[in-house]
Motif scaffolding. Structure first.
Motif, PDB file in Angstrom:
ATOM      1  N   LEU A  44       0.809  -1.221   0.000  1.00 50.37           N
ATOM      2  CA  LEU A  44       0.000   0.000   0.000  1.00 50.37           C
ATOM      3  C   LEU A  44       0.839   1.267   0.000  1.00 50.37           C
TER       4      LEU A  44
ATOM      5  N   GLU B  46      -1.195  -2.363  -5.051  1.00 48.26           N
ATOM      6  CA  GLU B  46      -2.261  -1.708  -4.301  1.00 48.26           C
ATOM      7  C   GLU B  46      -3.598  -1.861  -5.018  1.00 48.26           C
TER       8      GLU B  46
ATOM      9  N   ARG C 259       1.621   8.946  -1.706  1.00 53.74           N
ATOM     10  CA  ARG C 259       0.770   8.534  -0.590  1.00 53.74           C
ATOM     11  C   ARG C 259       1.117   9.354   0.644  1.00 53.74           C
TER      12      ARG C 259
ATOM     13  N   ALA D 179      -7.396   2.595   1.497  1.00 55.61           N
ATOM     14  CA  ALA D 179      -7.345   2.571   0.041  1.00 55.61           C
ATOM     15  C   ALA D 179      -8.649   2.085  -0.572  1.00 55.61           C
TER      16      ALA D 179
ATOM     17  N   LYS E  68      -5.926   9.417  -2.953  1.00 55.32           N
ATOM     18  CA  LYS E  68      -7.143   8.600  -2.868  1.00 55.32           C
ATOM     19  C   LYS E  68      -7.899   8.590  -4.196  1.00 55.32           C
TER      20      LYS E  68
ATOM     21  N   ILE F 156      -6.069   6.618  -7.049  1.00 56.88           N
ATOM     22  CA  ILE F 156      -6.210   5.161  -7.035  1.00 56.88           C
ATOM     23  C   ILE F 156      -7.339   4.719  -7.957  1.00 56.88           C
TER      24      ILE F 156
END
Length: 473
Positions: free
Chosen positions: A240, A259, A277, A363, A407, A410
């Motif tokens: 992650l 991830e 991140r 995540a 966020k 992703i």
């Protein structure tokens, strides 16, 4: 302050070395029917207490001709740090003014009267969802952080409500009589202290700089002797840590792919632009009592937007106190308001520190209870404070940009873009309406509310621009 600062120090510990996707939780505790005064079991691993006091008509106010005033006169109570008022019907609105004054447990001095934000029903699970229809949910004001106190006085005054009604002869303004919702209760929350069993290797200082010992760094998993959860937490977090679009050599790309492989269907896998991140303080890092929340997690299919909120809990906190503030809000959301967990997916403090909110994996697309009608396919970010007349710190706005760059990245979302979300029902958009919104929106974009305060709302354009830059766009 009766262990107050100690609680803040205790929660920022080596126990927060990992961000587990699915932390094991103890069996959820059923929320009891309130009594004249209720205290939770202080023998829990992470002690805390909620005193629930029924409000009564105030005789002095009745003598002045106002029957729709309830409250409590000055009284001694057990220690608490956060206050709020709840009532029976979660769909009923409190049209009026709520004010409290509290006594500092160290100095013995009483504060002046402070207003409590009454419009809080828009922070909630969507209508007809399992969380909303449990029968345990109550109407509530926003929580107000007052610091360690041992005395309280409260008054709730109804005001006449004016509304426009359509008649056969056209529109007219009607005024409803002043009344208050039934079952008004004052909730006094003691957030307690973090689990003393967790080894302490760092603390959040007053300056607000979070040491590496309480967060997962952005480029490697951490390990430690943390008991039976350590192996699960370490394994869950190993993949992650994408480095972001500005550092996209093979290592970052491989981390990103690992991830995304853990995500439910809906996460993009084609050359994603993901911001670095950010450092995130875990639930264990701020001392969440996992026995309070419901054990299971609920997910939505993807994350298409982020809604920014303010907690309306006031600005009188130090960053070293934030773990206690969040524990107080968490307990208020679950024990007083009847939600399954804290409503927000993430929280941000004035020093720019980011905290994990609702459990289920930072995540992942965890379904929150933050924007009534638009919780599906969105994530909720709450900045601790009230920003109707006070400016948010630059650090908090920067944290919003960092968090959304990662966020939203992703899920392949451009922070500067617009998207469509289907309303689950609210006071701006009827259920089923397809609504075009900014990918980074304020709460007021989906619901008629002052949240996140005009001065924070005005900073969202800057957050969008910076988040896109962090994604390498």
């Amino acid at each position: 302050m009766r262990g107050f600062l100690a609680s803040s120090i205790g929660v920022t510990c080596a126990a927060a070395l990992a961000l587990p996707l699915t932390l094991p939780a103890a069996t959820a505790t059923a929320r009891p029917v309130p009594t004249a005064e209720r205290a939770d079991d202080a023998s829990a691993a992470v002690p805390g207490r909620t005193q629930s006091l029924p409000l009564v008509p105030l005789a002095a106010e009745r003598a002045l001709g106002s029957a729709a005033v309830q409250g409590l006169t000055r009284r001694d109570v057990r220690h608490f740090s956060l206050v709020g008022v709840v009532w029976d019907d979660p769909d009923a609105e409190l049209h009026g003014r709520v004010q409290v004054r509290t006594r500092d447990s160290m100095t013995g001095e009483w504060s002046g009267w402070q207003d409590v934000e009454t419009h809080n029903h828009e922070h909630a699970a969507d209508p007809d969802t399992a969380e909303r229809v449990t029968g345990r949910v109550r109407g509530a004001t926003a929580p107000l952080w007052v610091g360690d106190s041992d005395g309280v006085e409260v008054r709730v005054r109804a005001v006449a409500e004016s509304r426009v009604e359509e008649t056969g002869r056209g529109a007219r303004t009607a005024t409803a009589g002043a009344s208050l919702p039934s079952g008004l209760r004052l909730e006094l929350v003691d957030p307690g202290q973090a689990d003393d069993a967790a080894p302490v290797s760092g603390a959040v200082p007053a300056s607000g700089a979070v040491p590496a010992s309480v967060v997962v760094p952005a480029d490697s998993p951490r390990t430690g002797s943390l008991g039976p959860d350590a192996a699960l937490a370490s394994a869950a977090n190993a993949p992650l840590a994408p480095l972001g679009a500005t550092e996209l050599p093979a290592l970052s790309r491989a981390a990103t792919e690992r991830e995304l492989a853990l995500l439910p269907e809906g996460g993009t896998r084609a050359q994603p632009k993901i911001g670095p991140r950010p450092r995130i303080v875990t639930r264990r890092g701020w001392g969440a009592d996992e026995s309070l929340r419901e054990k299971k997690f609920v997910y939505t299919k993807s994350v298409k937007a982020a809604f920014v909120h303010h907690t309306a809990s006031g600005n009188k906190y130090q960053c070293s106190q934030v773990p206690s503030v969040i524990r107080g809000i968490y307990r208020y959301h679950v024990k007083s308001m009847g939600w399954r967990d804290i409503g927000y997916n993430f929280l941000v403090d004035k020093c720019g520190n980011i905290y994990e909110g609702r459990a289920g994996g930072v995540a992942k697309a965890v379904l929150g209870a933050h924007t009534l009608g638009f919780n599906t396919k969105s994530t909720g970010i709450a900045v601790l404070g009230t920003f109707n007349t006070s400016k948010p710190s630059a650090s908090a706005v920067t944290a919003i940009a960092k968090l959304t760059a990662w966020k939203l990245g992703i899920y392949g979302v451009d922070p500067r873009a617009k998207t469509y979300l289907t309303s689950g029902g609210g006071n701006l958009y009827q259920k089923g309406k397809n609504v075009r919104l900014n990918v980074i929106s304020g709460h007021r974009d989906g619901f008629a509310t002052q949240c996140p305060g005009g001065l924070l709302y005005g900073k969202l354009g800057s957050a969008r621009t910076n988040a896109a830059r962090l994604q390498g766009r």
